[in-house]
Design a protein around this motif. Structure first.
Motif, short mmCIF file in Angstrom:
data_model
loop_
_atom_site.label_atom_id
_atom_site.label_comp_id
_atom_site.label_asym_id
_atom_site.label_seq_id
_atom_site.Cartn_x
_atom_site.Cartn_y
_atom_site.Cartn_z
N ALA A 1 0.85 -1.19 0.00
CA ALA A 1 0.00 0.00 0.00
C ALA A 1 0.89 1.24 0.00
O ALA A 1 1.61 1.50 0.97
N PRO A 2 0.86 2.03 -1.08
CA PRO A 2 1.84 3.12 -1.22
C PRO A 2 1.46 4.40 -0.49
O PRO A 2 0.29 4.71 -0.30
N HIS A 3 2.48 5.14 -0.08
CA HIS A 3 2.29 6.52 0.36
C HIS A 3 2.06 7.37 -0.89
O HIS A 3 2.63 7.11 -1.95
N GLU A 4 1.25 8.40 -0.76
CA GLU A 4 0.93 9.23 -1.92
C GLU A 4 2.17 9.95 -2.45
O GLU A 4 2.45 9.93 -3.65
N THR A 5 2.91 10.61 -1.55
CA THR A 5 4.15 11.30 -1.95
C THR A 5 5.24 10.93 -0.95
O THR A 5 5.52 11.68 -0.01
N PRO A 6 5.87 9.79 -1.14
CA PRO A 6 6.86 9.32 -0.15
C PRO A 6 8.15 10.13 -0.19
O PRO A 6 8.50 10.73 -1.22
N ASP A 7 8.85 10.13 0.94
CA ASP A 7 10.17 10.74 0.97
C ASP A 7 11.12 10.00 0.04
O ASP A 7 12.01 10.60 -0.57
N LEU A 8 10.91 8.69 -0.07
CA LEU A 8 11.84 7.87 -0.85
C LEU A 8 11.11 6.71 -1.52
O LEU A 8 10.29 6.03 -0.89
N LEU A 9 11.38 6.51 -2.80
CA LEU A 9 10.91 5.33 -3.52
C LEU A 9 12.11 4.42 -3.72
O LEU A 9 13.12 4.83 -4.31
N ILE A 10 12.02 3.17 -3.23
CA ILE A 10 13.11 2.21 -3.36
C ILE A 10 12.71 1.18 -4.42
O ILE A 10 11.63 0.59 -4.34
N ILE A 11 13.57 0.97 -5.39
CA ILE A 11 13.29 0.04 -6.49
C ILE A 11 14.34 -1.08 -6.47
O ILE A 11 15.53 -0.83 -6.30
N GLY A 12 13.88 -2.30 -6.66
CA GLY A 12 14.79 -3.43 -6.72
C GLY A 12 14.23 -4.51 -7.62
O GLY A 12 13.17 -4.36 -8.24
N MET A 13 14.94 -5.63 -7.69
CA MET A 13 14.50 -6.78 -8.49
C MET A 13 15.04 -8.05 -7.85
O MET A 13 15.93 -8.03 -7.00
N GLY A 14 14.46 -9.17 -8.23
CA GLY A 14 14.97 -10.47 -7.78
C GLY A 14 14.89 -10.65 -6.29
O GLY A 14 13.91 -10.28 -5.64
N SER A 15 15.97 -11.20 -5.72
CA SER A 15 15.96 -11.65 -4.32
C SER A 15 16.05 -10.52 -3.31
O SER A 15 16.00 -10.77 -2.11
N ILE A 16 16.19 -9.27 -3.75
CA ILE A 16 16.48 -8.17 -2.83
C ILE A 16 15.25 -7.70 -2.05
O ILE A 16 15.36 -7.03 -1.03
N GLY A 17 14.05 -8.06 -2.51
CA GLY A 17 12.83 -7.47 -1.97
C GLY A 17 12.66 -7.56 -0.48
O GLY A 17 12.31 -6.59 0.20
N GLY A 18 12.89 -8.75 0.09
CA GLY A 18 12.72 -8.92 1.53
C GLY A 18 13.68 -8.06 2.33
O GLY A 18 13.33 -7.54 3.41
N THR A 19 14.89 -7.90 1.83
CA THR A 19 15.89 -7.07 2.50
C THR A 19 15.45 -5.61 2.51
O THR A 19 15.59 -4.90 3.52
N ILE A 20 14.91 -5.14 1.40
CA ILE A 20 14.41 -3.77 1.32
C ILE A 20 13.27 -3.56 2.30
O ILE A 20 13.20 -2.53 3.00
N ASP A 21 12.37 -4.52 2.40
CA ASP A 21 11.23 -4.38 3.31
C ASP A 21 11.67 -4.25 4.76
O ASP A 21 11.09 -3.47 5.53
N GLU A 22 12.70 -5.00 5.14
CA GLU A 22 13.20 -4.88 6.52
C GLU A 22 13.83 -3.52 6.76
O GLU A 22 13.67 -2.92 7.83
#
Length: 577
Positions: free
Chosen positions: A469-490
């Motif tokens: 669920a996205p923030h409307e205007t976030p301070d930061l948008l983080i983009i990744g691919m593959g196995s990195i997703g869980g690490t970004i979420d933490e």
């Protein structure tokens, strides 16, 4: 009680580290814990340091941990290389044989257990892995019967006598360390697991299972790390469904065999890593020109050349998108979880036949070989879509051929299998007309190119972009691919605690790029950080090329062979604010 714990075992390759990890994690899975494993291993068959790290949790997670609670060491090198990860008060269970010592500055409790001596008393030093795992299991205070059951499953094929000796090794290791510690360590007692049934597999196994469920009945491939487990899995499974695996002499043979088998109507795949993908490039162009379905799995590893064959990297993206000579329609999709590996493999076969194009499934070593808990796959949701594969074609008039490459509104032509009455046509790698006859006519060339390249104009796979669920205007948008997703979420959880709002997008459709879907999120974000395991910011390059906004896009790159840690991503994000 604690909600999660990290455990690692280290030693020399070929010393039983892998089997120890397998039994230990299998027992934890039986109890219903969520697990995330990562292997650090040498490219040698035997020798060289190796370690396996498992994160154990009462709740779902998809990343390796920053720190370590328990280290099981078969040699001093394992302590020297890994003890720095131990959190204050952590534990080292080590073989007393080598006189283990704790490095200066490490706050840890050492249990020197006569691991090798106990194993030799029972008949062979090979059982030292069971002594060690029994000792560390006992410190956690977990039920012994569950661990013994995992031992029985591991060694049952060798007969009851071997099973009994290994269980005795577990018991003696447990008894010795508990006598030293005065019982299980209360600081390491895990909270109760939810007990739900979960799969515990590597991404390569999920890809193999997805291939079987998706109708694949032939795999042609050449062994290469880290893709070989797909072949090994299918060698066992495909014959049960009337299929087979052919180990070819090289990757060129593998991919051309896959193209030929698909032409004959058999759903076929191949799998490789970066070096093998390089060898396949000319044949991928043949698949595009002849409009034959083709599914390739590329399990990325450290490059170039032989590079780091057993280490993490995501540096094949540009090769997959741009590698072939000339211009053909091609699809590149990037699973981001074990579940994705299963479902995306099925979707790859469907897309390949529906659009008659090569499809590359892009994974990385961490996802391919990291063993993780995941939900049980929904086999009932699987659909087989073969596109415009036609039969019952009317008989042709004299000298007429079937319009295999017919110019159609959607760019996809009818397809027949060899031997279909009325389906006779030419197949050639040179430019051709609608019936497949070679043609260098300029108008025909333009029409055929437009036809082929227009096929994918509207393609959008399931969850081409994945985000919460996205923030409307976030301070930061983080983009990744593959196995990195869980690490970004933490990392984002820590950012939220600091009052920094962030969105996270995992790009799963790499090519054709989902420009229209991504652009609005980049426009609304104050800053954008693209995280990837390569040195040249290949994913960020795709974002800038297709979306623009290069002034607000920054990259965080790691290319030392190791996966990202949550703390590293958190620090990089903090530096953006």
């Amino acid at each position: 009680m604690i909600s999660q714990l990290s455990w690692k075992i280290g030693g020399q390759q070929g010393e039983g580290v892998e089997s120890t990890d397998r039994i230990f994690s299998t027992a934890l899975n039986r109890l219903g814990y969520y697990l995330y494993g990562y292997r650090h291993f040498s490219s040698r068959i035997k020798g060289g340091h190796t370690n396996n790290k498992i994160r154990i949790s009462t709740t779902p997670m998809r990343a390796i941990s920053d720190d370590l609670d328990i280290l099981v060491a078969f040699d001093q090198e394992s302590i020297d290389l890994n003890a720095h990860e131990l959190r204050p008060g952590g534990v080292i269970v080590a073989d007393a044989k080598f006189g283990p010592t704790i490095p200066e500055g490490v706050d840890a409790q050492l249990f020197a257990v006569p691991i090798t001596s106990i194993a030799e008393e029972l008949g062979t030093s090979l059982m030292k892995n069971m002594v060690a795992s029994g000792a560390s299991w006992a410190l956690l205070g977990l039920p012994t019967e569950v661990f013994n059951k995992a031992v029985e499953e591991e060694f049952g094929r060798k007969g009851p006598a071997i099973v009994e000796k290994n269980i005795e090794a577990v018991k003696r290791g447990s008894e010795f360390v508990l006598a030293q510690a005065g019982g299980p360590l209360e600081a390491f007692r895990l909270g109760e697991a939810d007990g739900r049934q979960k799969l515990f597999i590597i991404g390569n196994e999920a890809i193999g299972l997805g291939a079987v469920a998706g109708g694949c009945r032939l795999m042609s491939a050449y062994p290469i790390t880290p893709a070989s487990e797909i072949m090994e899995y299918l060698i066992k499974k495909l014959p049960k469904f009337g299929g087979t695996v052919v180990q070819t002499e090289d990757e060129i043979a593998a991919v051309t065999m896959a193209i030929g088998a698909n032409y004959a109507g058999v759903r076929t795949m191949t799998a490789s890593a970066g070096p093998g993908l390089s060898l396949m490039m000319e044949a991928i162009g043949l698949s595009g020109m002849t409009e034959q379905p083709l599914v390739i799995v590329d399990t990325q590893r450290g490059g170039p050349s032989t590079g780091l064959p057993t280490k993490q990297e995501q540096s094949d993206l540009n090769a997959m998108v741009y590698g072939t000579h000339g211009e053909i329609p091609k699809v590149v999709i990037a699973p981001a979880s074990i579940e994705d590996c299963f479902y995306d493999t099925i979707e790859a076969f469907n897309i390949s036949e529906q659009y008659q194009v090569p499809v590359i499934v892009m994974t990385d070593l961490q996802l391919s070989l990291g063993k993780q808990s995941c939900e049980v796959f929904d086999i009932n949701s699987v659909e087989i879509k073969r596109g415009k594969l036609v039969s019952g074609v009317p008989a042709l008039e004299d000298n007429k051929l079937f319009k295999r490459y017919e110019l159609t509104e959607d760019g996809v032509s009818p397809r027949v299998l060899p031997g279909e009455k009325g389906g006779l046509h030419h197949v050639t790698g040179v430019e051709h007309d609608q019936e497949g006859r070679p043609s260098e006519n300029a108008l025909n060339r333009k029409r055929m190119m437009d036809k082929r390249l227009g096929k994918l104009n509207s393609l959008l796979i399931r969850d081409a972009l994945r985000m919460d669920a996205p923030h409307e205007t976030p301070d930061l948008l983080i983009i990744g691919m593959g196995s990195i997703g869980g690490t970004i979420d933490e990392a984002r959880e820590r950012l939220s605690a600091d009052g920094i709002t962030s969105n996270h997008i995992t790009i799963r459709q790499i090519h054709p790029f989902p420009t229209e879907q991504l652009a609005p999120y980049i426009a609304k974000a104050k800053q954008v950080l693209v995280i990837e395991n390569n040195a040249t910011a290949q994913l960020a390059g795709q974002v800038k090329l297709h979306v623009g906004s290069g002034d607000k896009i920054r990259s965080f790159l790691k290319y030392d062979g190791n996966p990202f840690l949550p703390s590293e991503v958190y620090k990089a994000c903090k530096e953006m604010n």
